[in-house]
Design a protein around this motif. Structure first.
Motif, PDB file in Angstrom:
ATOM      1  N   LEU A   1      25.211 148.607  86.613  1.00  0.00           N
ATOM      2  CA  LEU A   1      26.973 149.937  85.456  1.00  0.00           C
ATOM      3  C   LEU A   1      26.149 151.031  85.661  1.00  0.00           C
ATOM      4  N   ARG A   2      24.701 150.816  84.715  1.00  0.00           N
ATOM      5  CA  ARG A   2      23.884 152.056  84.718  1.00  0.00           C
ATOM      6  C   ARG A   2      24.062 153.166  86.539  1.00  0.00           C
ATOM      7  N   THR A   3      23.671 152.340  87.714  1.00  0.00           N
ATOM      8  CA  THR A   3      23.552 152.890  88.993  1.00  0.00           C
ATOM      9  C   THR A   3      24.635 153.054  88.934  1.00  0.00           C
ATOM     10  N   TYR A   4      25.706 152.509  89.420  1.00  0.00           N
ATOM     11  CA  TYR A   4      26.827 152.810  89.558  1.00  0.00           C
ATOM     12  C   TYR A   4      28.547 152.603  89.349  1.00  0.00           C
ATOM     13  N   GLY A   5      28.015 152.822  88.184  1.00  0.00           N
ATOM     14  CA  GLY A   5      29.316 152.649  87.447  1.00  0.00           C
ATOM     15  C   GLY A   5      30.014 151.455  87.619  1.00  0.00           C
ATOM     16  N   THR A   6      31.017 151.673  87.016  1.00  0.00           N
ATOM     17  CA  THR A   6      32.272 150.094  87.918  1.00  0.00           C
ATOM     18  C   THR A   6      32.589 150.233  88.995  1.00  0.00           C
ATOM     19  N   ALA A   7      31.967 151.287  89.896  1.00  0.00           N
ATOM     20  CA  ALA A   7      32.481 152.060  91.240  1.00  0.00           C
ATOM     21  C   ALA A   7      32.001 151.256  91.887  1.00  0.00           C
ATOM     22  N   TYR A   8      31.404 150.319  91.850  1.00  0.00           N
ATOM     23  CA  TYR A   8      30.111 149.424  92.026  1.00  0.00           C
ATOM     24  C   TYR A   8      30.759 148.145  93.302  1.00  0.00           C
ATOM     25  N   VAL A   9      32.026 147.674  93.086  1.00  0.00           N
ATOM     26  CA  VAL A   9      33.273 146.937  92.980  1.00  0.00           C
ATOM     27  C   VAL A   9      33.680 146.767  93.598  1.00  0.00           C
ATOM     28  N   PRO A  10      34.470 147.447  94.348  1.00  0.00           N
ATOM     29  CA  PRO A  10      34.864 147.522  95.734  1.00  0.00           C
ATOM     30  C   PRO A  10      34.443 146.706  96.658  1.00  0.00           C
ATOM     31  N   PRO A  11      33.227 147.134  97.133  1.00  0.00           N
ATOM     32  CA  PRO A  11      32.713 146.632  98.333  1.00  0.00           C
ATOM     33  C   PRO A  11      32.670 145.157  98.082  1.00  0.00           C
ATOM     34  N   VAL A  12      32.348 144.333  96.571  1.00  0.00           N
ATOM     35  CA  VAL A  12      32.653 143.498  96.181  1.00  0.00           C
ATOM     36  C   VAL A  12      33.938 142.238  96.635  1.00  0.00           C
ATOM     37  N   THR A  13      34.946 142.988  95.814  1.00  0.00           N
ATOM     38  CA  THR A  13      36.171 142.129  95.937  1.00  0.00           C
ATOM     39  C   THR A  13      36.385 142.463  97.608  1.00  0.00           C
ATOM     40  N   ASN A  14      36.328 143.476  97.884  1.00  0.00           N
ATOM     41  CA  ASN A  14      36.962 143.282  99.904  1.00  0.00           C
ATOM     42  C   ASN A  14      35.704 141.933  99.955  1.00  0.00           C
ATOM     43  N   GLU A  15      34.847 142.200  99.713  1.00  0.00           N
ATOM     44  CA  GLU A  15      34.263 140.721 100.365  1.00  0.00           C
ATOM     45  C   GLU A  15      34.625 139.449 100.021  1.00  0.00           C
ATOM     46  N   VAL A  16      35.511 139.002  98.693  1.00  0.00           N
ATOM     47  CA  VAL A  16      36.019 138.095  98.479  1.00  0.00           C
ATOM     48  C   VAL A  16      36.538 138.126  99.141  1.00  0.00           C
ATOM     49  N   GLY A  17      37.178 139.712  99.406  1.00  0.00           N
ATOM     50  CA  GLY A  17      39.131 139.286  99.268  1.00  0.00           C
ATOM     51  C   GLY A  17      40.242 139.711  98.613  1.00  0.00           C
TER      52      GLY A  17
END
Ligand code: SF4
Lengths: 609, 78
Positions: A238-254
């Motif tokens: 969260l420090r490194t990327y903020g919550t913006a780290y999430v799109p590739p994660v939720t995309n991976e989960v579909g």
């Protein structure tokens, strides 16, 4: 009283009368603070059937029990009121600096009643309370409003205010504080606008009295140290990327909402990720008061069309203005975010409503002449223009400002609104996260991740990973998460820190440290059981408000797309939300009958009869 | 057979230096088990979420040609 100030500031805007009340210690303990206190007062004082934008509705600002204490992330407040978007109650959460300053004035709650005849703002400096004219600020954007009021009050004043969207009573209007932080959801900004209340400015110099200050400080320091070590080791995502780290994660989960939730995979997921945000636009991470994580993003976009500077975007905003609208242009998403903050709009509801309009336009259900331009998925410029129009309620923006349900219904097709109880989905397609489906459907405030974000376990593995496609044990886990989120909200802490560091990192997620912190703060006799029961009590009392407002099982549902249109591709391909398999068990575990109404026994158990 | 290793969020620092995307190919024995491959990766497993083709792997699950084994740190998100 310790931990709490134990005092409420009541402001009648119709009469200009200001009064101070003490809080009953039993109510204080039973409802914790923040959200819980807000709900208790709203329930007791507001008829659930009132028009949300009438003077009979009340607007409650509620600082949490641990707000303004040394506990890290003790920086949050909740805005509690009857929502013009959903017709249910709401409790909308925000951090930043305003809530801490508010509690330091010596009040835990501000209750606003009635309606001022002319625009006003409230200025509270400790015990000095003043209702001031705001005609000269009415119509101004959020940032300028803050600057003017600060100049008129105190350089260290903290301010919460509405923008043009709230003044124009948009059901998707937010209340912004510290310019960039939003109590965004459910149209709380419109309620404030309906009261002719442009802003609230606070300056507080009081310390919150603590029952066991040394013990509290020691445990708080220990938590801060743990977070700092994670940050130093480069482990704080969260420090490194903020919550913006999430799109590739939720995309991976579909489950990254794409094209108005038609699908859960988006080809542009990497382009709208935290990595790109950091590389191209990040000035520096930004923290709310007393937060060692600093998930906030201070950003600047140098671009002839989408240029600007501000905070964000967060994941939810990227999901709504980005993938849900088919937009893979992060600069445009940031611009839409900046504009929402200036105009005082909820980024989730605004983005998902634009996505809804895009789908209906492409299907020929909304004529181009109504919109005044084409509105296709992927059109970044159109998204930004729609945000502007929505904030001012101009042209087609007037419909967007009312949220997707009213917009889609206006054209005869409410099924294209991706909402529950008329509130737009956050950025998780529940077909690929069954617990989220149950949560959206049953949430007392309409679709929200902040009611009991079971995606923590289904997607992010915090504190343990659950299979998102399975419905096994989900009713119990959703109920439990709803209760612990009610505790965190009432404590005035940020869930990002609290769930990870203040609960046991086991499958059972026991509230171990947070209980100790509350006990150190109050000395009121909290143990884990009383605390969990208090969370349940808050949740159940909210439900009683809905019952009295006329909600029933028929409202605990999801759009037909989620229940009947199988996910077309990705890891969740073929899945729908199996709501019928989860709902009866969920009601049973909550102690609600088959219509979603709390039973007498349950109310008796919680002391709510 | 070949599978893909995909690393997200802060785990991108574990990608091979010449890797320009989030994933790289890896040669593994046929019927390799997820656990066996994980043990060869440089990431802290007890803090990780592991997915195979976006789904939660079953204990003892074997991998197939072309599978995507994805890892990211367990953190609460949005
Ligand atoms: S984690 Fe982010 S939202 Fe939460 S208190 Fe810290 S900076 Fe604010």
């Amino acid at each position: 009283m310790y931990g709490w100030n134990g005092r409420i500031l009541r402001v009648n805007l119709s009469t200009g009368k200001v009064s101070v009340e003490e809080v009953d210690p039993k109510v204080a303990k039973d409802f914790i603070g923040g959200r819980g206190w807000g709900i208790r007062y709203l329930y007791d004082e507001v008829d659930p059937r009132v028009d949300p934008l009438s003077p009979e509705n009340k607007l409650i600002f509620a600082a949490g029990l641990l707000t303004a204490t040394p506990v890290p992330t003790g920086n949050r407040y909740m805005v509690v009121t009857k929502s013009p978007l959903t017709g249910a109650l709401t409790a909308s959460n925000s951090g930043g600096f305003f809530p801490t300053e508010m509690k330091r004035t010596g009040f835990d709650l501000f209750i606003f009643e009635g309606r001022a005849e002319r625009p006003v703002y409230l200025w509270v400096h400790d015990d000095h309370v003043e209702i001031r004219p705001a005609d000269h600020i009415w119509g101004k954007m959020v940032f300028e409003t803050e600057d003017i009021i600060r100049a008129e009050t105190d350089p260290r004043a903290r301010i919460a205010c509405i923008g043009p969207a709230g003044e124009r009573l948009a059901p998707v209007a937010a209340i912004l504080n510290d310019k960039h932080r939003a109590a965004a959801r459910s149209g709380v900004g419109a309620v404030m606008g309906s009261k002719n209340l442009k802003a609230v400015a606070v300056r507080g110099t009081r310390r919150v009295p603590l029952a066991h200050p040394r013990e509290l400080k020691d445990l708080a320091d220990q938590v801060v140290e743990e977070v700092k070590q994670a940050v130093a080791a480069g482990k704080s995502t969260l420090r490194t990327y903020g919550t913006a780290y999430v799109p590739p994660v939720t995309n991976e989960v579909g489950i990254l909402p794409t094209y108005n939730f038609r699908t859960g995979v988006f080809a542009g997921a990497e382009a709208i990720s935290g990595k790109v945000l950091s590389e191209k636009y990040l000035i520096r991470p930004k923290a709310c008061y007393g937060c060692p994580i600093a998930c906030g993003r201070l950003t600047r976009v140098d671009d002839p069309v989408f240029g600007g500077e501000g905070e964000g975007p967060e994941y939810e905003t990227i999901g709504s203005f980005g993938s849900a609208c088919g937009v893979d242009n992060l600069a445009a998403i940031a611009k839409a975010n900046y504009l929402c903050n200036e105009l005082g709009l909820d980024t989730i509801s605004t983005g998902v409503t634009i996505a809804c309009a895009m789908e209906m336009y492409e299907l020929g259900l909304i004529p181009e002449s109504d919109i005044g331009r084409p509105l296709r998925f992927g059109d970044a410029q159109a998204v930004v223009e729609m945000v502007r129009l929505a904030g001012m309620r101009e042209g087609f923006g007037d419909l967007i400002a009312q949220g997707s349900y009213r917009l889609a219904s206006h054209y005869g097709h409410p099924e294209f609104s991706m909402s529950a109880k008329k509130q737009e989905f956050p950025a998780y397609d529940p077909r690929g996260a069954q617990g989220m489906g149950l949560l959206y459907a049953t949430s007392n405030i309409g679709a929200s991740h902040m009611r009991g974000d079971i995606a923590y376990m289904e997607v992010f593995g915090v504190p343990k990973k659950l299979d998102p496609l399975s419905v096994d044990d989900k009713p119990r886990m959703v109920k439990y998460f709803e209760d612990i989120f009610a505790i965190v909200d009432s404590a005035g802490l940020c869930v990002f820190l609290a769930i990870r560091y203040l609960f046991e990192p086991t499958y059972n997620v026991e509230p171990v440290r947070i209980t100790r912190l509350m006990e150190y703060a109050t000395g009121a006799g909290y143990d884990e059981e009383t605390l969990l029961r208090a969370g349940d009590r808050v949740y159940t009392l909210e439900r009683m408000f809905l019952v009295r407002a006329g909600f029933s099982r028929a409202d605990d549902t999801l759009p037909p797309r989620m229940l009947r249109e199988p996910m077309p591709d990705g890891p969740a391909k073929g899945r729908v939300v199996e709501l019928d398999r989860m709902l009866p068990e969920f009601y049973r575990l909550r102690g609600w009958d088959e219509n979603g109404v709390p039973t007498r026994e349950k109310l008796a158990e919680l002391g709510l009869l | 057979m070949r599978i893909w290793i995909k690393l997200l969020a802060t785990y991108q620092k574990y990608l091979p230096p010449d890797c320009s995307s989030s994933a790289y190919e890896m040669e593994v024995p046929p019927d390799a088990r997820v656990e066996d491959i994980l043990a060869q990766l440089p990431v802290p497993l007890d803090e990780s979420v592991v997915l195979v083709n976006g789904r939660t792997p079953q204990p003892g699950q074997t991998l197939q040609e072309g599978d995507v084994l994805c890892l990211f740190p367990a953190v609460a998100g949005g």
